[in-house]
Design an enzyme around this catalytic site. Structure first.
Site, PDB file in Angstrom:
ATOM      1  N   HIS A  18      35.139  56.153  50.974  1.00  0.00           N
ATOM      2  CA  HIS A  18      35.711  55.811  52.655  1.00  0.00           C
ATOM      3  C   HIS A  18      36.487  57.187  53.102  1.00  0.00           C
ATOM      4  CE1 HIS A  18      35.741  51.443  51.984  1.00  0.00           C
ATOM      5  NE2 HIS A  18      34.451  51.846  51.922  1.00  0.00           N
ATOM      6  N   LYS A  42      32.534  37.220  54.331  1.00  0.00           N
ATOM      7  CA  LYS A  42      33.315  37.478  52.634  1.00  0.00           C
ATOM      8  C   LYS A  42      34.959  36.594  53.136  1.00  0.00           C
ATOM      9  CE  LYS A  42      30.715  42.229  52.806  1.00  0.00           C
ATOM     10  NZ  LYS A  42      31.034  43.083  53.174  1.00  0.00           N
ATOM     11  N   ARG A  91      26.155  56.548  48.783  1.00  0.00           N
ATOM     12  CA  ARG A  91      26.297  56.475  47.777  1.00  0.00           C
ATOM     13  C   ARG A  91      25.809  57.180  46.752  1.00  0.00           C
ATOM     14  NH1 ARG A  91      30.165  51.143  47.090  1.00  0.00           N
ATOM     15  NH2 ARG A  91      28.469  50.317  47.832  1.00  0.00           N
ATOM     16  N   SER A 129      34.844  49.346  47.191  1.00  0.00           N
ATOM     17  CA  SER A 129      35.728  48.337  47.919  1.00  0.00           C
ATOM     18  C   SER A 129      36.336  47.424  46.889  1.00  0.00           C
ATOM     19  CB  SER A 129      36.175  47.485  48.778  1.00  0.00           C
ATOM     20  OG  SER A 129      35.980  48.937  49.618  1.00  0.00           O
TER      21      SER A 129
HETATM   22  O1  PNS Z   1      31.794  47.709  54.899  1.00  0.00           O
HETATM   23  P1  PNS Z   1      30.712  46.933  54.509  1.00  0.00           P
HETATM   24  O2  PNS Z   1      30.653  45.766  54.941  1.00  0.00           O
HETATM   25  O3  PNS Z   1      28.759  47.033  54.228  1.00  0.00           O
HETATM   26  O4  PNS Z   1      29.943  47.104  56.631  1.00  0.00           O
HETATM   27  C1  PNS Z   1      29.277  45.932  56.946  1.00  0.00           C
HETATM   28  C2  PNS Z   1      29.664  46.652  58.968  1.00  0.00           C
HETATM   29  C3  PNS Z   1      30.480  45.999  58.809  1.00  0.00           C
HETATM   30  C4  PNS Z   1      29.378  47.462  58.900  1.00  0.00           C
HETATM   31  C5  PNS Z   1      28.168  45.363  59.351  1.00  0.00           C
HETATM   32  O5  PNS Z   1      28.289  43.797  58.564  1.00  0.00           O
HETATM   33  C6  PNS Z   1      28.692  45.881  61.043  1.00  0.00           C
HETATM   34  O6  PNS Z   1      28.506  46.429  61.507  1.00  0.00           O
HETATM   35  N1  PNS Z   1      29.300  44.111  61.224  1.00  0.00           N
HETATM   36  C7  PNS Z   1      28.943  44.312  63.029  1.00  0.00           C
HETATM   37  C8  PNS Z   1      28.360  43.083  62.593  1.00  0.00           C
HETATM   38  C9  PNS Z   1      26.596  43.639  63.437  1.00  0.00           C
HETATM   39  O7  PNS Z   1      26.745  44.309  64.422  1.00  0.00           O
HETATM   40  N2  PNS Z   1      25.048  42.981  63.362  1.00  0.00           N
HETATM   41  C10 PNS Z   1      23.980  43.569  63.264  1.00  0.00           C
HETATM   42  C11 PNS Z   1      23.935  44.924  63.061  1.00  0.00           C
HETATM   43  S1  PNS Z   1      23.591  45.087  61.441  1.00  0.00           S
END
Ligand code: PNS
Length: 164
Positions: A18, A42, A91, A129
């Site tokens: 990150h 989660k 990645r 992670s």
């Molecule tokens: O590190 P991660 O778990 O891959 O991150 C996921 C994240 C936080 C980027 C994603 O879950 C998110 O943007 N959630 C916010 C809710 C949202 O906007 N959902 C609709 C668009 S995908």
């Protein structure tokens, strides 16, 4: 006009992958906001305040990087934060499907926001992670994969567990 990018994620915990991505992003954008999703389905290892604090400590040397948390739709948060870019990392090809789906959905929700994918150093291409949590919880070393503050926080979490 200042180019503000939001780098959203779970960051449970932040890894050197990150940070590598953040460092690349901050060279191209005026400001990068690392933002932790607050309500995730989660089961997290670190609380939101812990994750935010670890991110702050790990990025304190970068003056154009800020740390925050958010709830609700990412596009709403990004707009309110004055961002025009969503920054995410790829990645390996296995990340692509999930990332493309999110990018397309976010575009549908807010066409003016652009998702920009950066590729972290190959040294971190396998680091996640989830694996960091798993290895640390089983007594393995995560040195070099996470910043020192995170290694210390993981050691503290698992101090009473014996290596298997
Ligand atoms: O590190 P991660 O778990 O891959 O991150 C996921 C994240 C936080 C980027 C994603 O879950 C998110 O943007 N959630 C916010 C809710 C949202 O906007 N959902 C609709 C668009 S995908």
């Amino acid at each position: 006009m200042k180019r503000v990018a939001v780098y959203p994620g779970t960051f449970d915990p932040v890894t050197n992958g990150h940070l590598d991505l953040c460092e690349r992003g901050r060279r191209h954008f005026d400001r990068v906001i690392l933002s932790v999703l607050r309500h995730d389905q989660k089961q997290p290892m670190f609380t939101i305040p812990e994750r935010v604090e670890l991110l702050r400590e790990a990025t304190s040397q970068w003056d154009n990087v800020a740390v925050d948390s958010f709830d609700g739709l990412l596009v709403d948060y990004a707009r309110d934060a004055g961002a025009t870019i969503i920054l995410r990392g790829i990645r390996a090809v296995t990340d692509l499907e999930y990332e493309m789906q999110m990018a397309m959905m976010n575009r549908r929700l807010a066409d003016t926001l652009e998702t920009v994918f950066l590729v972290p150093s190959e040294a971190y291409s396998y680091v996640s992670s989830r694996l960091v949590r798993e290895v640390a919880s089983l007594g393995g070393s995560v040195d070099g994969l996470v910043p020192e503050v995170v290694a210390a926080a993981l050691a503290e979490k698992f101090k009473d567990r014996k290596p298997s």
